[in-house]
Motif scaffolding. Structure first.
Motif, PDB file in Angstrom:
ATOM      1  N   LEU A  30     -59.273  64.555  -9.431  1.00 62.38           N
ATOM      2  CA  LEU A  30     -59.394  65.113  -8.087  1.00 62.38           C
ATOM      3  C   LEU A  30     -60.819  65.606  -7.876  1.00 62.38           C
ATOM      4  O   LEU A  30     -61.427  66.188  -8.773  1.00 62.38           O
ATOM      5  CB  LEU A  30     -58.433  66.287  -7.899  1.00 62.38           C
ATOM      6  CG  LEU A  30     -56.946  65.975  -8.119  1.00 62.38           C
ATOM      7  CD1 LEU A  30     -56.153  67.254  -8.244  1.00 62.38           C
ATOM      8  CD2 LEU A  30     -56.421  65.123  -6.968  1.00 62.38           C
ATOM      9  N   LEU A  32     -63.323  68.181  -6.315  1.00 65.38           N
ATOM     10  CA  LEU A  32     -63.372  69.520  -5.764  1.00 65.38           C
ATOM     11  C   LEU A  32     -64.017  69.496  -4.373  1.00 65.38           C
ATOM     12  O   LEU A  32     -64.951  68.744  -4.117  1.00 65.38           O
ATOM     13  CB  LEU A  32     -64.167  70.440  -6.683  1.00 65.38           C
ATOM     14  CG  LEU A  32     -63.532  70.743  -8.036  1.00 65.38           C
ATOM     15  CD1 LEU A  32     -64.498  71.541  -8.913  1.00 65.38           C
ATOM     16  CD2 LEU A  32     -62.208  71.483  -7.884  1.00 65.38           C
ATOM     17  N   ASN A  33     -63.485  70.322  -3.496  1.00 67.30           N
ATOM     18  CA  ASN A  33     -63.997  70.473  -2.126  1.00 67.30           C
ATOM     19  C   ASN A  33     -63.777  69.241  -1.250  1.00 67.30           C
ATOM     20  O   ASN A  33     -64.415  69.132  -0.197  1.00 67.30           O
ATOM     21  CB  ASN A  33     -65.489  70.837  -2.130  1.00 67.30           C
ATOM     22  CG  ASN A  33     -65.736  72.254  -2.588  1.00 67.30           C
ATOM     23  OD1 ASN A  33     -65.346  73.206  -1.929  1.00 67.30           O
ATOM     24  ND2 ASN A  33     -66.374  72.393  -3.737  1.00 67.30           N
ATOM     25  N   ASP A  34     -62.893  68.338  -1.650  1.00 64.37           N
ATOM     26  CA  ASP A  34     -62.599  67.160  -0.832  1.00 64.37           C
ATOM     27  C   ASP A  34     -61.249  67.324  -0.148  1.00 64.37           C
ATOM     28  O   ASP A  34     -60.232  67.387  -0.837  1.00 64.37           O
ATOM     29  CB  ASP A  34     -62.589  65.897  -1.697  1.00 64.37           C
ATOM     30  CG  ASP A  34     -62.171  64.655  -0.912  1.00 64.37           C
ATOM     31  OD1 ASP A  34     -62.395  64.632   0.326  1.00 64.37           O
ATOM     32  OD2 ASP A  34     -61.625  63.724  -1.520  1.00 64.37           O
ATOM     33  N   SER A  40     -58.578  71.222  -1.029  1.00 67.74           N
ATOM     34  CA  SER A  40     -58.675  70.900  -2.449  1.00 67.74           C
ATOM     35  C   SER A  40     -57.678  71.726  -3.255  1.00 67.74           C
ATOM     36  O   SER A  40     -56.974  71.198  -4.126  1.00 67.74           O
ATOM     37  CB  SER A  40     -60.109  71.174  -2.924  1.00 67.74           C
ATOM     38  OG  SER A  40     -60.313  70.740  -4.239  1.00 67.74           O
ATOM     39  N   LEU A  57     -61.430  67.161 -12.875  1.00 67.25           N
ATOM     40  CA  LEU A  57     -62.010  67.562 -11.604  1.00 67.25           C
ATOM     41  C   LEU A  57     -63.448  67.098 -11.491  1.00 67.25           C
ATOM     42  O   LEU A  57     -64.250  67.270 -12.414  1.00 67.25           O
ATOM     43  CB  LEU A  57     -61.966  69.090 -11.466  1.00 67.25           C
ATOM     44  CG  LEU A  57     -60.583  69.739 -11.635  1.00 67.25           C
ATOM     45  CD1 LEU A  57     -60.714  71.254 -11.614  1.00 67.25           C
ATOM     46  CD2 LEU A  57     -59.619  69.267 -10.553  1.00 67.25           C
ATOM     47  N   SER A  74     -64.932  60.268  -1.737  1.00 66.19           N
ATOM     48  CA  SER A  74     -64.554  61.670  -1.936  1.00 66.19           C
ATOM     49  C   SER A  74     -65.783  62.549  -2.141  1.00 66.19           C
ATOM     50  O   SER A  74     -65.818  63.697  -1.665  1.00 66.19           O
ATOM     51  CB  SER A  74     -63.581  61.797  -3.120  1.00 66.19           C
ATOM     52  OG  SER A  74     -64.214  61.527  -4.352  1.00 66.19           O
ATOM     53  N   ALA A  78     -66.789  65.575   0.699  1.00 63.55           N
ATOM     54  CA  ALA A  78     -67.003  66.953   0.260  1.00 63.55           C
ATOM     55  C   ALA A  78     -68.409  67.429   0.614  1.00 63.55           C
ATOM     56  O   ALA A  78     -68.599  68.540   1.122  1.00 63.55           O
ATOM     57  CB  ALA A  78     -66.758  67.062  -1.243  1.00 63.55           C
ATOM     58  N   SER A  88     -68.086  74.874  -5.985  1.00 64.73           N
ATOM     59  CA  SER A  88     -67.216  74.164  -6.931  1.00 64.73           C
ATOM     60  C   SER A  88     -66.867  75.070  -8.105  1.00 64.73           C
ATOM     61  O   SER A  88     -65.718  75.088  -8.575  1.00 64.73           O
ATOM     62  CB  SER A  88     -67.894  72.883  -7.429  1.00 64.73           C
ATOM     63  OG  SER A  88     -68.065  71.953  -6.373  1.00 64.73           O
TER      64      SER A  88
END
Length: 208
Positions: A30, A32-34, A40, A57, A74, A78, A88
């Motif tokens: 995943l 981060l921040n997306d 997120s 991450l 992604s 972000a 993050s």
């Protein structure tokens, strides 16, 4: 286990438990921040509730050379919404607070540790709650100072075992990686492009 600074320990405990049950690990990746920090966290909570054993991450970066179009997208989403390394890190702290026993592995491009300084970089992410860090654009032949800084900060360094790697490369990967090894079973960037050649995962693991 929630206060340890030995990044490999959560992975070791998890793998031992899964081995006893003859199960593999579910490890979603995943960004981060997306698309935002709030989204997120909701996505992360969802995958943990759905049974994720480990969280891998990503930290958004402008030139993700090891990634294909899907993950590149992604990164861009972000960054377009204001993602930074510092926010993050804030998300990693929040994730560790909410999920104290879930192993957290980070995938971060080399410009980040180069810019922040190796020791500061690993200390920051270790203190935030990251257990392991993979830097995909730093090959193991250049990895000794990264591994040393990581272990000093209590973070497990992770290196890539490429498909059809030489014996010398694999020896380096085994020497410097802690927690786990990132074995690659296909050439090329992440994604589904047809020109990349795929090996069977059994073949890759046997080569390691």
């Amino acid at each position: 286990m929630t206060t340890t600074r030995d990044g490999a320990s959560r992975f070791e405990a998890l793998f031992a438990a899964l081995d006893e049950k003859n199960e593999g690990a579910f490890v979603p990746f995943l960004m981060l921040n997306d698309p935002t920090a709030e989204d997120s966290m909701e996505i992360i909570r969802t995958v943990v509730e759905a049974g994720a054993d480990v969280l891998e991450l990503g930290v958004p970066f402008s030139d993700p050379v090891a990634d294909g179009p899907t993950i590149q997208g992604s990164h861009i989403r972000a960054l377009d919404n204001g993602a930074t390394v510092d926010n993050s890190l804030n998300l990693v702290r929040q994730i560790r607070e909410e999920f104290p026993d879930t192993p957290v592995g980070m995938l971060i491009y080399g410009n980040v540790p180069f810019t922040r300084g190796l020791n500061k970089f690993y200390e920051e992410f270790g203190a935030a709650g990251a257990d392991a860090i993979l830097i995909p654009d730093v090959p193991v032949r250049e990895g000794a100072p990264f591994a040393a800084a990581a272990e000093k900060a209590g973070v497990a360094p992770v290196f890539i075992a490429p498909a059809r790697a030489s014996e010398r490369t694999l020896e380096g990967v085994a020497k410097y990686s802690k927690g786990y090894i990132y074995a690659v079973s296909r050439d090329g960037v992440t994604g589904t492009e047809q020109e990349s050649q795929t090996l069977g995962l059994d073949e890759v693991v046997a080569n390691i």
